[in-house]
Each structure stands twice: as C-alpha cells, then as structure tokens.
Write a protein that holds these residues in place. Structure first.
Motif, PDB file in Angstrom:
ATOM      1  N   LEU A  64      14.303  -4.260 -50.627  1.00  0.00           N
ATOM      2  CA  LEU A  64      14.557  -4.221 -49.191  1.00  0.00           C
ATOM      3  C   LEU A  64      13.742  -5.691 -49.005  1.00  0.00           C
ATOM      4  N   VAL A  65      14.609  -5.972 -47.301  1.00  0.00           N
ATOM      5  CA  VAL A  65      13.544  -7.263 -47.147  1.00  0.00           C
ATOM      6  C   VAL A  65      13.594  -6.652 -45.899  1.00  0.00           C
ATOM      7  N   VAL A  66      12.005  -6.996 -44.896  1.00  0.00           N
ATOM      8  CA  VAL A  66      11.906  -6.220 -44.187  1.00  0.00           C
ATOM      9  C   VAL A  66      11.004  -6.867 -43.131  1.00  0.00           C
ATOM     10  N   ASP A  67      11.128  -7.086 -42.034  1.00  0.00           N
ATOM     11  CA  ASP A  67      10.365  -7.977 -41.068  1.00  0.00           C
ATOM     12  C   ASP A  67       9.319  -7.274 -40.987  1.00  0.00           C
ATOM     13  N   HIS A  68       7.992  -8.086 -40.184  1.00  0.00           N
ATOM     14  CA  HIS A  68       6.397  -6.750 -40.138  1.00  0.00           C
ATOM     15  C   HIS A  68       6.753  -5.815 -38.854  1.00  0.00           C
ATOM     16  N   GLN A  69       7.545  -5.549 -38.368  1.00  0.00           N
ATOM     17  CA  GLN A  69       8.489  -3.787 -37.520  1.00  0.00           C
ATOM     18  C   GLN A  69       9.324  -3.342 -38.376  1.00  0.00           C
TER      19      GLN A  69
END
Length: 793
Positions: free
Chosen positions: A20-25
């Motif tokens: 998974l790649v997720v942003d800081h939110q």
C-alpha cells in the motif's frame, strides 16, 4: 498513470504480500492485488484506511484488519516514500491470520492446561528426554511433600519413602531407557511425618515427527483408598475369624452373607443359607408376640439385643445372645440388617450350675442355709396367708455325735464320705416335700411342713436318730458308728419368723447335746434364757482373763494310812469384779466350746508351777500338785512344749507336777494320745486318769497308757456305804489299779464311813470335805504348814 508507475504496479501485483501507498492522512494512493485480496475489497484507491502510520521506521507489528468476512491478522511494515513528489508511506502487509489463529489456539490451550493443572486432584509432571523434571503442578508438590521451587531428580527421589526408593527409581529408569510407560504404587514421606500412598503413571510424549519430547505423567493420592483397603481387609478378617456368628440380610431380610462361625454354630453351610430368611433357624419356642415386639424395637431404635432360642441344622435347640442392627444408605433408607450372635449353651449351663451352687452345699448337694431360709420363709408366708392353724411347721437342727472322732481317726476324706452317706440316707427316709439342708461341718437342718401335731416332729426325730445310729461302712472299708442330737422348734409355739425358728432349734440342739447326746429336745423359754446366759458368761469370761479375776484354789490330797498331805489338786475359781463367785460348771463348758480353755489351761499350769516353786522356796516340804487338762489343750496344742517351757521358766521340779486327763480325752485319738503321754512321761511329770468309771472304763487302754494315778470319781464314793453296788465297783477299781501298779485317789470323801471303807480296801490317797475343802493359795499354805507341824509333833 506513467509508464514507470505502470511498470511498478505490474511488478508489485506479482508480490504475494500486500503493498500500500498512503499519504500522511491515510488516503490510499496505491494498492496491489494482494492487498485487495487481503482486505476482500476492490477499488480502495482514494479511500481512507484505519491503519496506524508512523513517520519513522518501526519493527514489524501485528495489526488486526477488518474485512467483509470478519477480522484478519497482518504483519505490517511502513516506510516513508516519495510518491511522484508527494510525501507518502509505503506499507507492507503480510497475511498472518492462520498463524495468529494457531498462536491464539496455543495460548488458549496453555491457559486451559494451566487451569486444569492448577485445579486437578492429581499431581501432574512433565520431564525431558532423560526424565529430568521440567514441570510439576501444585498438587504434585502437596502429595509428594517436595515444596522446593525447582524439582530435581535428587529432590523427588529423596521425597520417596525409604523402603520404596530403590525399587521406584529402578522402575523409572527402566521406563526411560526402553521408552515405555511407567506405572507403580509407592509412598512419599513428608518432611513433617505423614506418609502418602500414590499411583504414579507416565507415558512418552512425541511430536508430529514421532520424535520423543519427554514424559508426561500423574501421581494420584491413594492413601485413603489404601487405608480403606486395610480397614476392609481387617473387617473381612474379623468377619471370618470372630467366634460370634454373623448374618447379613438385605432390607427384605433375605440372607446375603454369613461367616464361618455362623456355619459352625448352626451347622448350615453358606450355600444352604444365602437366599433364605432367618426363619430357617426358628426354634418354635417363641410366640408371635415375641417377634412382633422384637421388630417393633428394631423399627423404633434401629437395634435389638436379647436372648433367643434357635435351632441348628441337626434339630438341636440352643440359646444364643443375639444383637440385630440396621444399616442405612446415604439417603437414610434401610439397606441391610446385621445379626451378631453367640452360642451361650455353656454359659447357660454354668449359670445353672452357679445358681445351684449358690443355694446348695457342694459336698452333699443338699440345700444350703440361703435356700433353707427362703423355703422356710415361703412356708411361713403360705401358712399365714391361709390362716391355717391346723398345720404346724417344724425346724429340726441336727448335729452328728462323734463325727469329729471319724475325722481325727480316718482323715477328712473319710469324714466327707460319711457326710455324703448321711445326706443320702436322710433323703431316703424323709418325704419329698421335706427340705434337708446342710449348714456346714456336721450340722444339718430338716424343714417339716404341714404337721398336724407337735408329736409328729418327735416321731420323725426318733426315726432319724435310729437311722443314723446304724453302722456305717466307709469307702475305705472301715466300719464306724455315730449318733445324732436334734433340737426342735415349732411354728407358731416356738417362733413366728424364720430366724427365730432356726435360732430356737439351735438352742434346743445344745440342750440335747448337754443331756447326753443321741436324743432330741424341744425348744422352751428356759432354754432360751439359758442360751442368753451362756452368751453373757462367755463375754464376761473373756474380760475375766484380762482383768485377772481368775484364781486357783488347792484341795489337799491325804494319804489314807496316816492322813499325811502329800499332794494337792489345783482347782480354778472365778470371782467377778462384783464379788460374785461363778462355779466352774458354769464357765468351764463355755471355755471348752469357745476355745478359751487352752489359754485358761496354760495359765493354770504356769500359775500352779509358779506357786509350787514359791512354796518350795518358802521352805514348805515338797508337794505334788495336780492340774486338769482339757481335750483341746491335750490334743490341739503342743502340750509337751507348753509343759517343758513352763517347767524351765518356773523352775518347778517335773516329778512334783501331775497332769490329770479324763477317759474321754484319751479315747478320742488313742494312738496320738499314747504318743503324747509317753513324751510327757519322758519329761518326768506324773500322769493321772480322772473320773474313772464314768466313761469307757476299758482295761485294755489302761494297760496301753503310761499312767501313774487312777482317780475314782466321787459319784461312786458319795453313796458309800448306802449302796452296795457302788461299794463293789469302788473295791474292784482299787484292786484293778493295784494290779496295774497305779496309785489310787478317791475324790469327794466326806464321811468317816467312806474313810473306813477306803482304809479297808487299801486306797492310797483321798481328797474331799472330810478333811479339807479347796483353799485359796495363802490359806492352803498356812493349812499345809500347820499340818506338817502337827504331824512332826
């Protein structure tokens, strides 16, 4: 999507772990196929996931994910990442749901094991391959007594009971060596003393590859079981070995079990008894009411005990002491009845024998005093209740005459033999309704009931006298003759109570013996008064010895030819403290019967010898002093020793002492009398036979006895010269004594005519009131001194 991202997605989709790649939110910028499969969702890009994201590297951590089918476990790693110029995080997810489920199952299993081990009633242990302990539970420590933290081989082996240690260690080592199961019973010895019995079991533990991991086992505390087994063993031993019969039935009284004693007592085998009811043993002696009362008591109290008659297999009826108890189960319901009984046949026979002995004389089997008094009282109660004045009751008291002579001559066995024959002869001569009793010794009592006339008792007494006067042949072959004296007391003339009648019959018996024996006498008030006077006299006579009321008088003995005093007879006198002079005829017979005569007689001998020595010391001429001996003194005490010691003590010359004995004394035990007389003669004393002519008067015994003096009884002298018979008898006695070289002394001379007769027939000595009465010692000394002076003048 750029070509680079496209190529990267293609590469990442081939990876089995989720990426998974997720942003800081937390908004998903990228997810590969593995992530969609893990979450069971598609098109998650742009969605926000509740996945913890940190800004720095972390060790892998387990997280719980929510998916459509439920929860999933994943191992997550996150790293900061620049996603096309956008700060992001790349997250790696590895599906560990299966592993987690396994771990949870293992944790639950371990928790369950720990709980079970903690709560288990048995001790649990686990060892390694070599048998060294890795784990024990609390119960194991409690049972073994090994409360140390680490249980080593040394600890648990030392906890073993010393007698079991070597065996158990060998068995345990054998199981480890050959990888077999272990099972053994042994004991642990606690440090504080108690010993616990256990069953130890252990089995090998293998992994999935069949590789040995160690051993798992248990120890079970069987101390109570062992104790109960011992109790049961003891109970079984008692059940089979006790001498009491035991019978166990169920609640319906069906016999379940019997012991060996039951079979021995009843004669029934166990096979013949089990399945039957106790009615098998009923004797038929007890009524229906008896059994009803018995079971009523069992129902009320749960127990009954008593005597019962039962029947053996051979038909014999026997008594037993039976105890029946109920046994209840945990619900309080009756499950069994237990009967314990003892055969009391011998006890009953012993009781019967003891009852007989308590009321009968063991020698003659006649009723004893207790039974006599009971029957006499019953007869009196019956007569009084019926107010029957026409019938009388008689008590006859019997005393055998000359029975002591039989005992003395032939021994006590002969005497017992004679008593048994007397009892049997009395039984045959009297009615069955009459009671014959032996009081003891040679005394018997006859109870006669329903007599119509007082004379009937006299006729029966005469018949008894005639019967017992017949000759008796003892078992030894000796033939003897005895007589019987009888005293009779009648109800109601001579007493109204049992004690009075027996006492008055005894009083009458004494009178009969005093009147010459071999006769009977009825009781009278005069006899009672005489008996009471005798008791009073005996009491005061004992006091007289202590108070010094007895004294000696001396009656001179004169030579017939010249009147010279050559001797004196010592005569006892009793003057009470009140001054009353009691004649010898009143107290001498009492002294004879009570045994006081020996003490009195010895006192007379010593006093006479002391007085004689005193007169010699005073210068009076030597004087022979005569002393009378009683039968008890002569035959039942060592008279020779008494005389020897008295002469030595007083210094009185033996040749001046003369001992007088009656004919009856010498004839009681002739052989013994001869021996005693010879011994006395050897001491130097003179011996005289007193009252000659009133007893046996046998020339044969006069020849056998070493006698020096013969004394003619005064009953022959007092009627001279009035009766020619007495004169002829006296002359014959004097002539006979002369032929036997014996000196003759005439007693009771009171007249010149009697003196003339004695001089004519050459009698040696005389004594009597013609010349002098008996005198006190002082008066006699004066009289004797004057007499000697007159003769010298």
């Amino acid at each position: 999507m750029t070509d680079t991202r496209k190529r990267l997605s293609q590469i990442l989709d081939t990876i089995t772990d989720g990426i998974l790649v997720v942003d800081h939110q937390g908004i998903v910028l990228y997810a590969n196929h593995a992530t969609e499969r893990l979450l069971e969702r598609e098109g998650i890009i742009g969605q926000t996931l509740a996945i913890p994201i940190t800004t720095r590297n972390h060790e892998p951590q387990d997280i719980n994910l929510i998916r459509r089918s439920g929860f999933a476990w994943a191992e997550m790693r996150s790293e900061p990442f620049d996603w096309e110029g956008t700060p992001a995080y790349v997250i790696g997810l590895r599906d560990i749901t299966a592993r987690k489920h396994t771990e949870i199952a293992l944790q639950q299993s371990e928790a369950l094991f720990q709980t079970l081990a903690r709560l288990a009633p048995v001790g649990i242990f686990k060892t390694d391959l070599s048998g060294r302990y890795e784990y024990v539970n609390k119960r194991w420590r409690e049972i073994s007594g090994a409360h140390v933290a680490d249980v080593s081989d040394e600890v648990w082996q030392q906890a073993l009971f010393a007698d079991d240690r070597q065996r158990v260690i060998q068995e345990w080592q054998h199981a480890i060596l050959y990888r077999t199961a272990f099972s053994s019973q042994f004991r642990f010895q606690h440090a504080n003393g108690p010993i616990r019995w256990v069953i130890g079991r252990a089995i090998p533990e293998y992994d999935k590859r069949e590789q040995l991991l160690g051993y798992v086992g248990t120890i079970t505390d069987i101390t109570d079981i062992k104790r109960n087994e011992e109790h049961l063993r003891q109970a079984a031993a008692v059940f089979e070995t006790t001498r009491e019969g035991v019978m166990i039935t169920d609640a319906h009284c069906i016999i379940q079990r019997v012991n060996r004693a039951f079979c021995e007592i009843t004669g029934y085998s166990s096979e013949e008894t089990v399945g039957q009811t106790p009615k098998l043993l009923r004797s038929g002696r007890h009524s229906h009411e008896f059994y009803t009362a018995m079971w009523s008591e069992i129902s009320r109290s749960g127990h009954w005990q008593g005597e019962i008659w039962n029947r053996r297999k051979n038909g014999e009826i026997y008594p037993e002491l039976l105890s029946i108890s109920t046994v209840t189960n945990q619900a309080g319901e009756i499950s069994n009845y237990v009967g314990v009984f003892a055969d009391i046949t011998k006890l009953k026979a012993s009781e019967k024998e003891l009852e007989f002995l308590a009321h009968h004389d063991p020698l003659t089997k006649l009723p004893n005093r207790m039974l006599l008094m009971s029957r006499l009282q019953h007869s009196l109660d019956t007569v009084k209740r019926k107010h029957d004045n026409g019938h009388q009751i008689a008590v006859l008291m019997l005393d055998l005459d000359r029975f002591k002579d039989v005992n003395d001559s032939f021994g006590h066995n002969a005497g017992d033999d004679l008593l048994q024959m007397v009892a049997e002869r009395l039984r045959k001569r009297l009615r069955e309704s009459d009671t014959i009793c032996r009081l003891g010794g040679d005394e018997f009592v006859i109870l006669l009931e329903e007599l119509t006339q007082p004379e009937s008792a006299a006729r029966i007494a005469e018949d008894v006298i005639n019967t017992l006067s017949e000759s008796w042949t003892l078992s030894s072959g000796h033939e003897v003759r005895i007589g019987v004296s009888i005293g009779i007391a009648l109800y109601p003339n001579h007493g109204t109570t049992a004690a009075e009648l027996v006492q008055h019959a005894d009083t009458a018996l004494y009178q009969a013996k005093g009147d010459g024996r071999n006769c009977f006498k009825y009781f009278s008030e005069e006899l009672t008064l005489a008996a009471r006077e005798r008791i009073k006299t005996e009491f005061h006579l004992r006091q007289a010895l202590e108070r010094g009321e007895l004294s000696l008088f001396y009656q001179p003995q004169f030579r017939v030819t010249d009147g010279k005093i050559i001797g004196a007879e010592a005569l006892i006198r009793w003057r009470t403290a009140d001054g009353e002079m009691i004649p010898p005829l009143r107290f001498i017979p009492i002294a004879e019967e009570t045994g006081l005569i020996t003490v009195i007689g010895n006192w007379v001998i010593e006093t006479t010898c002391s007085q004689g020595k005193e007169w010699l010391n005073a210068g009076l001429p030597p004087l022979r002093l005569a002393v009378n001996l009683s039968s008890k003194q002569f035959l039942h005490s060592d008279i020779c020793e008494v005389i020897e010691k008295t002469l030595a003590k007083t210094g009185f010359p033996a040749h001046l002492l003369e001992l007088e004995l009656t004919e009856s004394i010498l004839m009681k035990r002739e052989k013994e009398a001869i021996d005693i007389l010879n011994r006395l003669h050897e001491l130097g004393v003179h011996l005289a036979i007193d009252d000659f002519g009133t007893g046996y008067s046998s020339l044969a015994y006069l020849k056998s006895f070493p006698l020096d003096v013969l004394k003619i009884d005064k009953s022959f002298i007092e009627d001279i010269p009035r009766h020619s018979d007495d004169m002829e008898i006296t002359a014959t006695i004097i002539a006979m004594a002369k032929n036997l070289r014996m000196r003759v002394v005439a007693e009771g001379v009171e007249s010149p005519e009697q003196m003339t007769f004695l001089q004519k027939h050459q009698c040696d000595l005389y004594q009597g009131y013609y010349s002098s009465p008996p005198l006190p010692a002082a008066e006699f000394a004066y009289f004797y001194a004057q007499h000697c002076t007159d003769k010298q003048a």
